[in-house]
Design a protein around this motif. Structure first.
Motif: not given
Lengths: 281, 209
Positions: A67, A99-100, A103-104, A130-131, A137, A148-151
């Motif tokens: 953050d 997680p942040a 957007s950062n 995305p996060f 891992s 792996y994130p798919k999107v």
């Protein structure tokens, strides 16, 4: 008692010293005297590693900005690195492990790196995942399978994102870049990307990887203590890190000054005690 | 910057000064409000990011397995708290499995090979190469913890081996400590000044042209 001893022992208190040092450093920040700097081999290696790439090559940049990090430090340095990559017309995939971070990174690219000024288009020239949870891992999973994130961070399937079409495993990219965020993160990137996939890697943050991996798995490193300032200096970027570096030198000089003053105070106190003992005897 | 952004910036400066005020004037309402806003904002931001991630990732049916394992962690608050051991075991196992192989390869084997190659080629110079070899060998000897096998290199005639290893080890620790101190300790003040004063002054300079 000499005038200097008198000044140190009676007038100069720790609080007065703290106020004096703070005013001095603020004045230096506002009106800096830019001294010449020496650029170390770690930094020149880092720049050479980017210069080695061809326009259109892909850089995978592992990030775990939380953050507060973008607002705190390294903001102008990361802008300098990003603009240097964009000036070489390299494509960038930001892989986010906090997680942040997504957007950062998006805000950073728009508001600070000014990607539009370089003609960079989201999805074509750069993309943010995305996060991805799981720390090491997660890093390992992305290394094995870039899809792996798919999107992406907006939920757009990777099959619709042009930059991803030729990138399936991490070795399809030409360079990996890892950032800081603590002692443990950087070795994670080295273990899972550089060692397992024999990827070339540069490090943006710190000394944690130098002793163990430098020259074998990490081909360039900007040590936070001075490397980030050296990068700004070497690429002629007007950022905050050069200022911070010079400020740090002043801070270190003030530490030495304090030690010298402390020694004078100690010496005069001992001398006074000795004189008192002599008088009593 | 727009006037609204300038107002937001001053709001940020006010809150930042509030958090730093703790060091000088102790716990006040100013500090408490700043701290609460920071923690609350951080948690809210993380919460939204996690919901976004779950939305995008849970489309994959296989994700139900880690989801269930994650849910088990919350059984600690119920009478079935023994179930919470499973997520811990899985995390430890995966962590070790993912880490150990690359660590042995990267930190031990590759390092030893590099040292041997450097000694063979006397790279970057003979003194540095021999010092690296000496450091690696003596530190490895220092870390022999068996009473039977470590006594010869820790005591008596060959006790010097462990002593030299300890010097190398503590030189490394000293460097790490110094770097951390410089990076974190000294930078704390410079970061404060940069964020609160310098960026504000520059933003205002930009605003007023």
């Amino acid at each position: 008692m000499t005038a200097v001893e008198n000044f140190v022992t009676t007038w100069l208190t720790p609080k007065k010293m703290a106020v004096f040092f703070t005013i001095l450093t603020i004045l230096y920040m506002l009106f800096p005297v830019m001294l010449p700097m020496k650029v170390s081999s770690w930094t020149t290696d880092y720049i050479a590693e980017i210069d080695r790439l061809e326009p259109g090559d892909v850089v995978v940049w592992g990030h775990n900005w939380g953050d507060l990090i973008p607002a705190r430090s390294g903001l102008t340095f990361n802008t300098a690195v990003m603009q240097y990559l964009m000036s070489k017309q390299l494509k960038i995939i930001f892989v986010c492990f906090s997680p942040a971070t997504p957007s950062n990174m998006y805000t950073f690219m728009h508001d600070y790196a000014k990607s539009e000024d370089y003609g960079y288009v989201y999805g074509v020239d750069w993309v943010v995942t995305p996060f991805i949870s799981g720390e090491e891992s997660g890093i390992a999973a992305v290394g094995d399978d870039m899809w792996y994130p798919k999107v992406d961070m907006f939920g757009t399937p990777l099959s619709e994102i042009p930059i991803y079409q030729d990138i399936h495993v991490i070795s399809d990219a030409q360079l990996t870049m890892c950032d800081g965020g603590g002692f443990s993160w950087q070795p994670m990137y080295v273990r899972q990307w550089a060692i397992r996939h024999k990827m070339r890697m540069v490090n943006n943050y710190g000394f944690q990887v130098i002793a163990i991996y430098y020259g074998i798995y990490v081909q360039g490193c900007l040590d936070r203590t001075r490397g980030q300032a050296e990068f700004e200096y070497a690429t002629d970027f007007q950022g905050e890190e050069v200022l911070r570096f010079q400020f740090r030198n002043i801070g270190a000089s003030l530490v030495f000054l304090s030690v010298a003053l402390g020694n004078i105070a100690l010496y005069s106190k001992k001398k006074e005690e000795r004189d008192t003992v002599g008088v009593v005897a | 910057m727009t006037p609204f952004e300038i107002i937001l910036m001053f709001g940020g400066v006010f809150l930042a000064l509030g958090t730093f005020s703790y060091a000088f004037i102790g716990e006040t309402k100013w500090f408490a409000i700043s701290e609460s806003i920071f923690i609350g904002g951080g948690i809210a931001m993380a919460g939204f990011s996690i919901i976004d991630t779950l939305r995008s990732q849970l489309a994959n049916p296989l994700m139900i397995i880690p989801f269930i394992i994650g849910i088990l962690a919350y059984t600690r608050w119920t009478n079935y708290r023994w179930l919470a051991r499973y997520p811990v075991s899985v995390l430890s196992g995966i962590g070790l499995g993912v880490t150990v192989g690359s660590t042995i390869r990267g930190q031990i084997i590759a390092g030893m090979i590099q040292v041997i190659q450097d000694v063979q080629a006397m790279y970057p110079d003979p003194i540095s190469a021999l010092l690296s070899l000496l450091g690696v060998v003596t530190v490895l000897f220092y870390f022999t913890y068996s009473e039977k096998y470590s006594n010869p290199v820790h005591q008596g005639r060959f006790g010097i081996i462990a002593k030299i290893g300890r010097i190398f080890l503590f030189s490394g620790f000293g460097y790490l400590y110094a770097s951390t101190f410089v990076a974190e300790g000294v930078d704390a003040l410079s970061t404060t000044i940069i964020i609160i004063f310098l960026r504000t002054v520059r933003a205002l300079q930009g605003f007023y042209g």
